[in-house]
Design a protein around this motif. Structure first.
Motif, PDB file in Angstrom:
ATOM      1  N   GLU A  92       6.574   2.189  -9.404  1.00  0.00           N
ATOM      2  CA  GLU A  92       5.745   1.341  -8.563  1.00  0.00           C
ATOM      3  C   GLU A  92       4.336   1.917  -8.596  1.00  0.00           C
ATOM      4  O   GLU A  92       4.156   3.120  -8.383  1.00  0.00           O
ATOM      5  N   VAL A  93       3.371   1.057  -8.892  1.00  0.00           N
ATOM      6  CA  VAL A  93       1.961   1.435  -8.881  1.00  0.00           C
ATOM      7  C   VAL A  93       1.404   0.861  -7.591  1.00  0.00           C
ATOM      8  O   VAL A  93       1.420  -0.363  -7.396  1.00  0.00           O
ATOM      9  N   LYS A  94       0.917   1.747  -6.699  1.00  0.00           N
ATOM     10  CA  LYS A  94       0.560   1.256  -5.365  1.00  0.00           C
ATOM     11  C   LYS A  94      -0.430   2.168  -4.662  1.00  0.00           C
ATOM     12  O   LYS A  94      -0.786   3.236  -5.159  1.00  0.00           O
ATOM     13  N   ASP A  95      -0.840   1.733  -3.493  1.00  0.00           N
ATOM     14  CA  ASP A  95      -1.571   2.575  -2.554  1.00  0.00           C
ATOM     15  C   ASP A  95      -0.963   2.322  -1.175  1.00  0.00           C
ATOM     16  O   ASP A  95       0.123   1.739  -1.082  1.00  0.00           O
ATOM     17  N   GLU A  96      -1.645   2.720  -0.120  1.00  0.00           N
ATOM     18  CA  GLU A  96      -1.071   2.578   1.230  1.00  0.00           C
ATOM     19  C   GLU A  96      -0.900   1.125   1.641  1.00  0.00           C
ATOM     20  O   GLU A  96      -0.088   0.803   2.507  1.00  0.00           O
ATOM     21  N   ARG A  97      -1.685   0.233   1.044  1.00  0.00           N
ATOM     22  CA  ARG A  97      -1.697  -1.169   1.479  1.00  0.00           C
ATOM     23  C   ARG A  97      -0.983  -2.127   0.538  1.00  0.00           C
ATOM     24  O   ARG A  97      -0.426  -3.118   0.981  1.00  0.00           O
ATOM     25  N   GLU A  98      -1.027  -1.866  -0.752  1.00  0.00           N
ATOM     26  CA  GLU A  98      -0.575  -2.847  -1.731  1.00  0.00           C
ATOM     27  C   GLU A  98       0.299  -2.215  -2.814  1.00  0.00           C
ATOM     28  O   GLU A  98       0.151  -1.033  -3.120  1.00  0.00           O
ATOM     29  N   THR A  99       1.153  -3.031  -3.405  1.00  0.00           N
ATOM     30  CA  THR A  99       1.843  -2.654  -4.631  1.00  0.00           C
ATOM     31  C   THR A  99       1.242  -3.523  -5.726  1.00  0.00           C
ATOM     32  O   THR A  99       1.236  -4.754  -5.620  1.00  0.00           O
ATOM     33  N   TYR A 100       0.717  -2.886  -6.771  1.00  0.00           N
ATOM     34  CA  TYR A 100       0.001  -3.593  -7.834  1.00  0.00           C
ATOM     35  C   TYR A 100       0.897  -3.950  -9.014  1.00  0.00           C
ATOM     36  O   TYR A 100       0.653  -4.949  -9.687  1.00  0.00           O
ATOM     37  N   ALA A 101       1.903  -3.124  -9.258  1.00  0.00           N
ATOM     38  CA  ALA A 101       2.800  -3.403 -10.384  1.00  0.00           C
ATOM     39  C   ALA A 101       4.122  -2.703 -10.171  1.00  0.00           C
ATOM     40  O   ALA A 101       4.202  -1.670  -9.486  1.00  0.00           O
ATOM     41  N   ARG A 102       5.171  -3.281 -10.764  1.00  0.00           N
ATOM     42  CA  ARG A 102       6.486  -2.652 -10.854  1.00  0.00           C
ATOM     43  C   ARG A 102       6.850  -2.672 -12.325  1.00  0.00           C
ATOM     44  O   ARG A 102       6.587  -3.658 -13.025  1.00  0.00           O
TER      45      ARG A 102
END
Length: 143
Positions: A92-102
């Motif tokens: 999972e590519v993400k930060d605290e607010r969003e997931t950008y890719a799986r």
């Protein structure tokens, strides 16, 4: 257990549309995978994949555009399948607010000297088993 890698974004990662190019995501996944299977494994004295490995398959779903910012993006990765001569890594590519890719990657141990695939060693299997997470189901990404 999941491995967490903080991946810095580079200004050059963006494309003409102002977001991180889709191909760059594969580089981010590679950086996270190399961090786990080379740096962390070496520190654990596991010697995993030091003699070689190849990527046999990638799948990726882009969920949201990722734009440049000075803060790194978080990449979580874990093992969803452990076979005799391959393993599947989910991300999972993400930060605290969003997931950008799986995404997921099938990695095959490879004997570089012989020029052919090989079986997982007991040390590789033991190391990878620590990062196995089947709690997220059996879909393509294990999430």
């Amino acid at each position: 257990m999941r491995h967490v890698y903080r991946c810095p974004l580079r200004w050059s990662d963006m494309d003409a549309f102002g977001h991180v190019n889709n191909v760059v995501f594969l580089r981010y996944l590679e950086e996270a995978r190399i961090d786990l299977f080379f740096r962390v494994a070496r520190e654990a004295d596991a010697g995993t994949f030091a003699s070689g490995s190849v990527v046999a398959h990638h799948e990726i779903d882009y969920l949201r555009p990722l734009t440049y910012r000075p803060e790194p993006v978080t990449i979580e990765l874990w093992v969803t399948r452990l076979g005799g001569a391959s393993l599947t890594v989910a991300y999972e590519v993400k930060d605290e607010r969003e997931t950008y890719a799986r995404a997921s990657t099938v990695v095959v141990p490879y004997d570089l000297a012989e020029g052919r695939p090989r079986r997982l060693t007991p040390q590789e299997r033991t190391f990878a088993e620590k990062y196995r997470d089947d709690a997220h189901g059996d879909d393509a990404y294990g999430v």
